[in-house]
Design a protein around this motif. Sequence first.
Motif, PDB file in Angstrom:
ATOM      1  N   ALA A  29       0.864  -1.178   0.000  1.00 19.32           N
ATOM      2  CA  ALA A  29       0.000   0.000   0.000  1.00 19.32           C
ATOM      3  C   ALA A  29       0.902   1.230   0.000  1.00 19.32           C
ATOM      4  CB  ALA A  29      -0.876  -0.002   1.243  1.00 19.32           C
ATOM      5  N   SER A  30       0.445   2.315  -0.585  1.00 17.12           N
ATOM      6  CA  SER A  30       1.387   3.411  -0.784  1.00 17.12           C
ATOM      7  C   SER A  30       1.341   4.492   0.293  1.00 17.12           C
ATOM      8  CB  SER A  30       1.160   4.046  -2.147  1.00 17.12           C
ATOM      9  OG  SER A  30      -0.200   4.326  -2.321  1.00 17.12           O
ATOM     10  N   HIS A  31       0.256   4.623   1.030  1.00 21.19           N
ATOM     11  CA  HIS A  31       0.140   5.790   1.897  1.00 21.19           C
ATOM     12  C   HIS A  31      -0.290   5.469   3.324  1.00 21.19           C
ATOM     13  CE1 HIS A  31      -0.215   7.694  -2.204  1.00 21.19           C
ATOM     14  NE2 HIS A  31       0.817   8.299  -1.676  1.00 21.19           N
ATOM     15  N   GLU A  49       0.933   1.281 -13.477  1.00 18.12           N
ATOM     16  CA  GLU A  49      -0.113   2.119 -14.057  1.00 18.12           C
ATOM     17  C   GLU A  49       0.077   3.592 -13.706  1.00 18.12           C
ATOM     18  OE1 GLU A  49      -4.949   2.805 -14.260  1.00 18.12           O
ATOM     19  OE2 GLU A  49      -4.075   1.836 -12.511  1.00 18.12           O
ATOM     20  N   SER A  50       0.524   3.865 -12.468  1.00 16.04           N
ATOM     21  CA  SER A  50       0.491   5.248 -11.990  1.00 16.04           C
ATOM     22  C   SER A  50       1.641   6.080 -12.569  1.00 16.04           C
ATOM     23  CB  SER A  50       0.516   5.273 -10.462  1.00 16.04           C
ATOM     24  OG  SER A  50       1.527   4.439  -9.949  1.00 16.04           O
ATOM     25  N   ARG A  51       1.428   7.377 -12.601  1.00 19.07           N
ATOM     26  CA  ARG A  51       2.444   8.318 -13.086  1.00 19.07           C
ATOM     27  C   ARG A  51       3.738   8.178 -12.273  1.00 19.07           C
ATOM     28  NH1 ARG A  51       0.377  14.118 -10.427  1.00 19.07           N
ATOM     29  NH2 ARG A  51       0.368  13.317  -8.306  1.00 19.07           N
ATOM     30  N   HIS A 109       0.482  19.818  -8.499  1.00 16.36           N
ATOM     31  CA  HIS A 109      -0.779  19.549  -9.225  1.00 16.36           C
ATOM     32  C   HIS A 109      -0.815  20.087 -10.655  1.00 16.36           C
ATOM     33  CE1 HIS A 109      -3.328  18.791  -5.359  1.00 16.36           C
ATOM     34  NE2 HIS A 109      -2.098  18.358  -5.234  1.00 16.36           N
ATOM     35  N   ARG A 152       4.053  11.681 -16.951  1.00 20.42           N
ATOM     36  CA  ARG A 152       3.338  10.563 -17.573  1.00 20.42           C
ATOM     37  C   ARG A 152       3.250  10.784 -19.070  1.00 20.42           C
ATOM     38  NH1 ARG A 152      -2.158  11.087 -14.191  1.00 20.42           N
ATOM     39  NH2 ARG A 152      -2.492  13.309 -14.392  1.00 20.42           N
ATOM     40  N   ASP A 209       1.074  11.186 -21.412  1.00 17.44           N
ATOM     41  CA  ASP A 209       0.277  12.161 -22.163  1.00 17.44           C
ATOM     42  C   ASP A 209       0.585  13.615 -21.769  1.00 17.44           C
ATOM     43  OD1 ASP A 209      -0.905  12.219 -19.705  1.00 17.44           O
ATOM     44  OD2 ASP A 209      -2.933  11.800 -20.388  1.00 17.44           O
ATOM     45  N   TRP A 237       4.116  -1.148  -6.519  1.00 13.92           N
ATOM     46  CA  TRP A 237       3.271  -1.796  -5.519  1.00 13.92           C
ATOM     47  C   TRP A 237       2.741  -3.084  -6.101  1.00 13.92           C
ATOM     48  CZ3 TRP A 237       2.615   3.606  -6.445  1.00 13.92           C
ATOM     49  CH2 TRP A 237       3.323   4.387  -5.513  1.00 13.92           C
ATOM     50  N   GLY A 285      -5.379   6.044   5.775  1.00 17.51           N
ATOM     51  CA  GLY A 285      -4.173   6.305   4.997  1.00 17.51           C
ATOM     52  C   GLY A 285      -4.060   7.794   4.740  1.00 17.51           C
ATOM     53  N   TRP A 286      -2.816   8.251   4.512  1.00 15.91           N
ATOM     54  CA  TRP A 286      -2.611   9.674   4.197  1.00 15.91           C
ATOM     55  C   TRP A 286      -2.761   9.826   2.679  1.00 15.91           C
ATOM     56  CZ3 TRP A 286      -0.499  13.636   7.695  1.00 15.91           C
ATOM     57  CH2 TRP A 286      -0.398  14.892   7.083  1.00 15.91           C
ATOM     58  N   ARG A 305      -8.225   6.024  -5.004  1.00 18.65           N
ATOM     59  CA  ARG A 305      -7.248   5.898  -6.087  1.00 18.65           C
ATOM     60  C   ARG A 305      -6.627   4.496  -6.111  1.00 18.65           C
ATOM     61  NH1 ARG A 305      -1.630   9.373  -6.184  1.00 18.65           N
ATOM     62  NH2 ARG A 305      -0.882   8.698  -8.228  1.00 18.65           N
ATOM     63  N   VAL A 356      -3.566   3.369  -6.384  1.00 18.77           N
ATOM     64  CA  VAL A 356      -2.385   3.084  -5.552  1.00 18.77           C
ATOM     65  C   VAL A 356      -2.757   2.958  -4.074  1.00 18.77           C
ATOM     66  CG1 VAL A 356      -0.770   4.215  -7.150  1.00 18.77           C
ATOM     67  CG2 VAL A 356      -1.697   5.514  -5.212  1.00 18.77           C
ATOM     68  N   ASP A 357      -3.971   3.368  -3.711  1.00 12.32           N
ATOM     69  CA  ASP A 357      -4.402   3.255  -2.309  1.00 12.32           C
ATOM     70  C   ASP A 357      -5.324   2.071  -2.058  1.00 12.32           C
ATOM     71  OD1 ASP A 357      -2.986   5.536  -1.343  1.00 12.32           O
ATOM     72  OD2 ASP A 357      -4.384   6.752  -2.502  1.00 12.32           O
ATOM     73  N   GLY A 391      -4.553  -1.077  -2.045  1.00 13.83           N
ATOM     74  CA  GLY A 391      -3.894  -1.995  -1.115  1.00 13.83           C
ATOM     75  C   GLY A 391      -4.123  -1.567   0.333  1.00 13.83           C
ATOM     76  N   GLY A 392      -3.948  -0.277   0.596  1.00  9.03           N
ATOM     77  CA  GLY A 392      -4.156   0.242   1.946  1.00  9.03           C
ATOM     78  C   GLY A 392      -5.605   0.121   2.376  1.00  9.03           C
ATOM     79  N   GLU A 441      -6.214   5.606 -12.838  1.00  9.62           N
ATOM     80  CA  GLU A 441      -5.129   6.562 -12.590  1.00  9.62           C
ATOM     81  C   GLU A 441      -5.207   7.792 -13.498  1.00  9.62           C
ATOM     82  OE1 GLU A 441      -2.921   6.527 -10.223  1.00  9.62           O
ATOM     83  OE2 GLU A 441      -1.478   7.998 -10.957  1.00  9.62           O
ATOM     84  N   GLN A 461      -5.417  14.226 -10.947  1.00  8.11           N
ATOM     85  CA  GLN A 461      -4.798  15.536 -11.245  1.00  8.11           C
ATOM     86  C   GLN A 461      -4.595  15.718 -12.741  1.00  8.11           C
ATOM     87  OE1 GLN A 461      -1.380  15.918  -8.608  1.00  8.11           O
ATOM     88  NE2 GLN A 461      -2.656  15.666  -6.798  1.00  8.11           N
TER      89      GLN A 461
END
Lengths: 394, 394
Positions: free
Chosen positions: A231-233, A318-320, A336, A341, A343, A361, B48-49, B71, B73-74, B76-77, B94, B98
């Motif tokens: 998990a990322s966060h 997948e993510s940027r 922001h 990425r 595009d 991940w 998660g943050w 999202r 990437v979250d 998993g969390g 994804e 933004q």
Amino acid sequence: MSKEYMHFDTTEYARRLKKVREAMAKAGVDVLVETDPANMYYLTGYDGWSFYVPQHVLVSADEGEPVWVGRGVDLGGAKLTCWMKPENVLAYPEVLVQNLPKHPSQFLAQEIEKRGWGKKRIGVPTDCYYFTPRANSVLRKELPNAKFVEVDLLVNWVRLVKSEPEIALMRQAGKITEKIVDTFYRVMRPGVRQCDAAGEILKSCAVGTAEFGGDYASCMPFIPIGAQTAASHLTWTDQLIQKGQSTYIECSGVRLRYHSPLARSIQFGKPPQKMVDVNKVVLEGMEAALDEARPGKTPHDMAMAWQKVLDRNGLSKESRIGYPTGIGYPPDWGEHTASLRKDDRTVLEPNMTFHMILGMWMDGWGFESSETFRITDKSAECFANVERGLKVID
Amino acid sequence: MSKEYMHFDTTEYARRLKKVREAMAKAGVDVLVETDPANMYYLTGYDGWSFYVPQHVLVSADEGEPVWVGRGVDLGGAKLTCWMKPENVLAYPEVLVQNLPKHPSQFLAQEIEKRGWGKKRIGVPTDCYYFTPRANSVLRKELPNAKFVEVDLLVNWVRLVKSEPEIALMRQAGKITEKIVDTFYRVMRPGVRQCDAAGEILKSCAVGTAEFGGDYASCMPFIPIGAQTAASHLTWTDQLIQKGQSTYIECSGVRLRYHSPLARSIQFGKPPQKMVDVNKVVLEGMEAALDEARPGKTPHDMAMAWQKVLDRNGLSKESRIGYPTGIGYPPDWGEHTASLRKDDRTVLEPNMTFHMILGMWMDGWGFESSETFRITDKSAECFANVERGLKVID
């Protein structure tokens, strides 16, 4: 403004305002309403943890100073930290605080009328932190003669290219980041509670270096361990770190609100082959993408270079792989605007600054490595000098 | 949900959902869209943050589980921390991150349609963190057959009365608060850099106690020094603490996202008479207001008791003296419902929890003292046991 808080001279603020006014002219905006704390700091120097209540900076197209409008209890802090004259630092009445249907936008509208801007073209954000649907609708209702223009990220795009004084602070932030990662490598050990290690890491963030102190980061350090790394966060728990686990940190040194984030990974004991492989791919991908980080290239070029390395190794993500960074307030140190990425065809220029984060991940585990850098005249300069690659700790 | 993250059993979540559904019925809402991270944690356990990107919990009036939509990437969390079945934990693509004018609300609308809720009465917040005017307008545009109902603070009002398991966590948070204030009294000394003291204080927050670890607070500790004490929400600098200065801390121990904030003040050296006087008034006002903190009384009664003490001493304070607290995520540990002020007639009930903060911000200096407490059957129980009154350090 108190001398203690004069982090930039008045020519720096004048330069910023000039650029913002050029962007306002292009967007057809006479008066800009700004609520993003990072943009407020950029324009005025205001620095307080008070963004949990509505607060605003107004910028008019004419030559005047920006106007800070916040809560009464924060007026003292605004007068200490803003560079403008006291008449341009204003408070709305306390009765408007968290007292629906009353709203601070009512006062803001009155102030806009009072300054003769009630029939102007007012630029408001649609998708930034701390400007709610109600703030928006009350402002429109109370200013029936104004024309509203939806502008997003106007100041953020100006912030993308840093000045030399800003780069100097980001280099200092990078030095603090080095200290934090040193601490991470020192305190993360099997048998230690995650929260105890986190405590030492947070201490490093604030202490900074012997020459200059640290500041709080816009995000808590992410220090997932074991299954959490998928998990990322997630933040820490009070469980014990176990032998054989892996962990990573994503953190940022901060100097006077300027960030320089970095991620690194640890394996306790012999790393499994899949970790060794991912580490190798990420090291190679980082170099390939950084090779494209120079004036005239684009985020597209960087993302494609990374993708080629992934493809050659049969991996996907997948993510940027990154975003611009600099000034930050919770909840985010990203700007922001551009994204690293495929595009995104933003043309890279000297002193644009990015956090490139190669977070992988996977199913039940994860790995992160990142760098924060500026575009130089011909390549990229990383702000923190931390050896790349997986750290193995026995 | 991983066992490590099961902070409450399923009956606790069922109880919360039942209360929220009762409030939804009253408000005429079939499907609630929730974006406040504290409310998301309350309903699902998600922790998660990641609130810097749009994320949501959907609650339908029928018997189903809440649905988490965030999202990729979250994911998993979310799967580690949410109690729901995996099919109720979903990620938007994804490409919506933004990347205006694309927006995660597009995916959210599709998911609402897919679940057969496209013609229902959808409750959306108007004035909460992390739900922007664009999130609102895109959702409305993409669900042309839905009826939208503006609901604010619906879950927040349910949170006002805590359950016994929640009170147990707030008591633990209070124990951590005691540790933090101990550290504050120990490390704040003339000649020390503010940032070095802040580092030790942050470390205490994370470490917690030997029995249970601490968590990050929704706000950085406020530790203004000298002239900064006239401002309420400044954070630290790297200047040296000076002899003769005063300082205060407003901080919170946090246990599994539950807060118990507290403020205390220090004078280095002999306090000036005005400080001695304000200290006395605040001590008396705290007792007077706490005496009114019992079932059947109201915030009005507490504010009036405080006001009487101020009047008798010729002092004034415009801002409210407190708010409910409990679960918190940045930028705030307040619940935004009742306020301890004269025009609030909310009837106090057992296990409502408040942070009463007597902050006196004067011309060039300031003083803070506060307590976090629950309403018991007949009085108030403070969560942290820290001696009240100005601490004088020579």
